[in-house]
Design a protein around this motif. Structure first.
Motif, mmCIF file in Angstrom:
data_model
loop_
_atom_site.group_PDB
_atom_site.id
_atom_site.type_symbol
_atom_site.label_atom_id
_atom_site.label_comp_id
_atom_site.label_asym_id
_atom_site.label_seq_id
_atom_site.Cartn_x
_atom_site.Cartn_y
_atom_site.Cartn_z
ATOM 1 N N GLY A 183 0.697 -1.210 0.026
ATOM 2 C CA GLY A 183 -0.031 -0.008 -0.051
ATOM 3 C C GLY A 183 0.845 1.290 -0.233
ATOM 4 N N GLY A 193 7.785 10.210 10.728
ATOM 5 C CA GLY A 193 6.699 9.419 10.139
ATOM 6 C C GLY A 193 5.780 9.151 11.261
ATOM 7 N N SER A 194 4.430 8.811 10.900
ATOM 8 C CA SER A 194 3.350 8.342 11.985
ATOM 9 C C SER A 194 3.445 7.177 12.686
ATOM 10 N N TYR A 234 -4.348 -2.305 10.626
ATOM 11 C CA TYR A 234 -3.108 -2.025 10.124
ATOM 12 C C TYR A 234 -1.967 -3.195 11.030
ATOM 13 N N TYR A 288 -7.403 1.713 19.282
ATOM 14 C CA TYR A 288 -6.776 2.324 18.108
ATOM 15 C C TYR A 288 -7.624 1.966 16.968
ATOM 16 N N ILE A 313 -8.651 3.293 12.722
ATOM 17 C CA ILE A 313 -8.196 4.167 11.363
ATOM 18 C C ILE A 313 -9.560 4.495 10.620
ATOM 19 N N ASN A 331 -7.016 1.067 6.495
ATOM 20 C CA ASN A 331 -6.079 -0.021 6.244
ATOM 21 C C ASN A 331 -6.285 -1.104 7.162
ATOM 22 N N ASP A 387 -6.024 7.166 13.639
ATOM 23 C CA ASP A 387 -4.971 7.344 12.698
ATOM 24 C C ASP A 387 -5.476 7.745 11.147
ATOM 25 N N PRO A 403 -4.299 8.566 7.761
ATOM 26 C CA PRO A 403 -3.284 8.844 6.820
ATOM 27 C C PRO A 403 -4.157 9.130 5.387
ATOM 28 N N SER A 423 -0.284 12.344 8.985
ATOM 29 C CA SER A 423 1.139 11.876 8.203
ATOM 30 C C SER A 423 0.861 12.628 6.923
ATOM 31 N N SER A 436 2.872 11.188 4.391
ATOM 32 C CA SER A 436 3.049 10.301 3.560
ATOM 33 C C SER A 436 2.302 10.103 2.050
ATOM 34 N N LYS A 437 1.030 10.321 2.531
ATOM 35 C CA LYS A 437 0.081 9.761 1.311
ATOM 36 C C LYS A 437 -0.500 11.049 0.933
ATOM 37 N N ARG A 492 9.072 11.513 5.656
ATOM 38 C CA ARG A 492 9.035 10.878 6.950
ATOM 39 C C ARG A 492 8.464 11.893 7.950
ATOM 40 N N TYR A 525 -7.371 1.167 -0.412
ATOM 41 C CA TYR A 525 -7.787 -0.268 -0.312
ATOM 42 C C TYR A 525 -9.274 -0.891 -0.506
HETATM 43 C C1 PLP Z 1 -2.942 3.239 9.098
HETATM 44 C C2 PLP Z 1 -1.596 3.471 9.021
HETATM 45 N N1 PLP Z 1 -0.868 4.249 9.826
HETATM 46 C C3 PLP Z 1 0.334 4.466 9.638
HETATM 47 C C4 PLP Z 1 0.870 4.254 8.438
HETATM 48 C C5 PLP Z 1 2.502 4.645 8.109
HETATM 49 O O1 PLP Z 1 2.565 6.071 7.843
HETATM 50 P P1 PLP Z 1 4.084 6.620 8.049
HETATM 51 O O2 PLP Z 1 4.573 6.737 6.593
HETATM 52 O O3 PLP Z 1 3.515 8.052 8.352
HETATM 53 O O4 PLP Z 1 5.012 6.293 8.920
HETATM 54 C C6 PLP Z 1 0.551 3.619 7.239
HETATM 55 C C7 PLP Z 1 1.127 3.314 6.262
HETATM 56 O O5 PLP Z 1 0.694 2.615 5.264
HETATM 57 C C8 PLP Z 1 -1.006 3.366 7.501
HETATM 58 O O6 PLP Z 1 -1.536 2.730 6.444
#
Ligand code: PLP
Length: 390
Positions: A20, A81-82, A108, A150, A152, A157, A185, A187, A215, A217-218, A225, A306
């Protein structure tokens, strides 16, 4: 210069459902390079240690993140990074406490790993098409209250599910009544291709029982990071103390590039770019999924990366993955998204199918092959589900 397009990098005959990560074409590399060059010209302090003393992250970046989310900069803590932020939060909340953590089942896999590494017992609460099974959670809470839950909540994910507004409200109420902290969480939250977003859990809670983990990242670049938590000054300071004792500070250069990307509008344009790139992939992938998988799909997500599938088959997971591989489909082990004690029920395999990096025709080809594998499977007498008991 090396190029990496997930669409073209896979061998022509193999459909990759395994990772992913953003496709390279979703990252504004040229514009990011310009930001990085400007930072190198403008700031020589990025080659020095960041100032210490419970450093919550680059002040410019925290100001930008605060403005982006409509929160005070002092409530933000930035990490590398998260996942690292999640690790620090686990260290902070699970220390000296009864280490019980509730997660969605599935969730996740790396989050499960982190909580377990901090000594927690991780218990999965079943995931429905509109998020956590709240009734099941209520039953559990009657006897066992976790330190953390926790979730999402947006385009989850691995299952793609979004927690409904009603369930968000119910969850926040339960956290207040029973006294546990929710980690949300998010992202994938900005990667919405249709519809409007329900409020964040943090926005629905007036008692500070929710910490948001987010994050870049996406939406900008995973290579920078940059991940962060939005909580309150006390928690942010405690996380900064843990961080300082471990790695001093997140990388100054990456934070400066991220701050500049907000200030110059690159983050906004990058989000737009990702949505425009992925929306048609999403739409065609969902049409193919409805055609090939029907009611095996958990839900049709309106965003994210996803599609989650509960495939009814008597085949054991290892055999299914092997047969799929022989048909040219590479999958992640679905049972890895469940804690050890909770696994998908016998006769069901969970599959995570990321669509963000695949050409829609490839995605559809992958589904067709998976259906073929499921149909040609010999029923296995006395099959025991590979991942353990339901
Ligand atoms: C739900 C979830 N949390 C955290 C992350 C990791 O993110 P980061 O790149 O900020 O560490 C991902 C990455 O796929 C994710 O899907």
């Amino acid at each position: 210069m090396p190029t990496q397009s997930s669409i073209s990098s896979a061998q022509p005959s193999v459909v990759q459902f395994a990772r992913g990560i953003p496709p390279l074409e979703a990252i504004a590399t040229t514009e990011l390079t310009a930001q990085a060059e400007a930072v190198l010209e403008e700031r020589n302090d990025i080659f020095q240690y960041a100032p210490l003393g419970r450093n919550q992250g680059d002040p410019n970046l925290r100001d930008q993140l605060g403005a982006f989310h409509g929160v005070a900069a002092e409530d933000i803590f930035v990490g590398n990074g998260s996942l690292q932020v999640l690790d620090l939060l686990a260290g902070y909340f699970l220390k000296n406490r009864r280490a019980l953590v509730y997660v969605e089942a599935p969730t996740y896999d790396r989050a499960i790993e982190i909580f377990e590494r901090h000594g927690a017992e991780v218990v999965g609460i079943p995931l429905e098409a509109d998020g956590l099974d709240i009734e099941c959670l209520q039953r559990r809470l009657a006897s066992d209250v976790p330190a953390l839950l926790y979730t999402i909540p947006d385009f989850q994910n691995p299952a793609g599910v979004t927690l409904s507004l009603e369930k968000r409200k119910a969850l926040v109420d339960l956290a207040a009544t029973h006294g546990f902290t929710i980690l949300e969480d998010i992202p994938y939250r900005e990667l919405r291709y249709h519809g409007t977003a329900p409020a964040l859990l943090r926005e629905l809670s007036d008692r500070g029982a929710v910490i948001t983990i987010a994050s870049l990242s996406k939406i900008l670049s995973p290579g920078l990071r940059i991940g962060y938590a939005i909580s309150n000054k006390n928690t942010s300071q405690a996380l900064a103390g843990l961080a300082e004792g471990t790695y001093l500070s997140p990388v100054p250069f990456c934070q400066a590039v991220a701050a500049r990307s907000f200030a110059t509008g690159l983050v906004d344009s990058s989000i737009k770019r990702v949505r425009e790139l992925l929306r048609p992939r999403h739409d065609q992938a969902m049409a193919a999924a409805q055609k090939w998988l029907g009611d095996n799909i958990l839900c049709i997500p309106n965003g994210g990366y996803y599609l989650g599938v509960r495939l009814r088959t008597d085949m054991m997971e290892a055999s299914f993955l092997k047969s799929a591989r022989a048909e040219g489909v590479v999958l992640t082990r679905g049972s890895g998204f469940y804690s050890k004690s909770q696994q998908p029920g016998q006769g069901t395999l969970f599959l995570r199918l990321p669509f963000q990096a695949l050409d829609p025709a490839e995605f559809a080809k992958g589904l067709e092959r998976l259906v073929k594998v499921a149909e040609t499977a010999e029923p296995q007498e006395n099959a025991v589900y590979a991942g353990g008991p339901a």
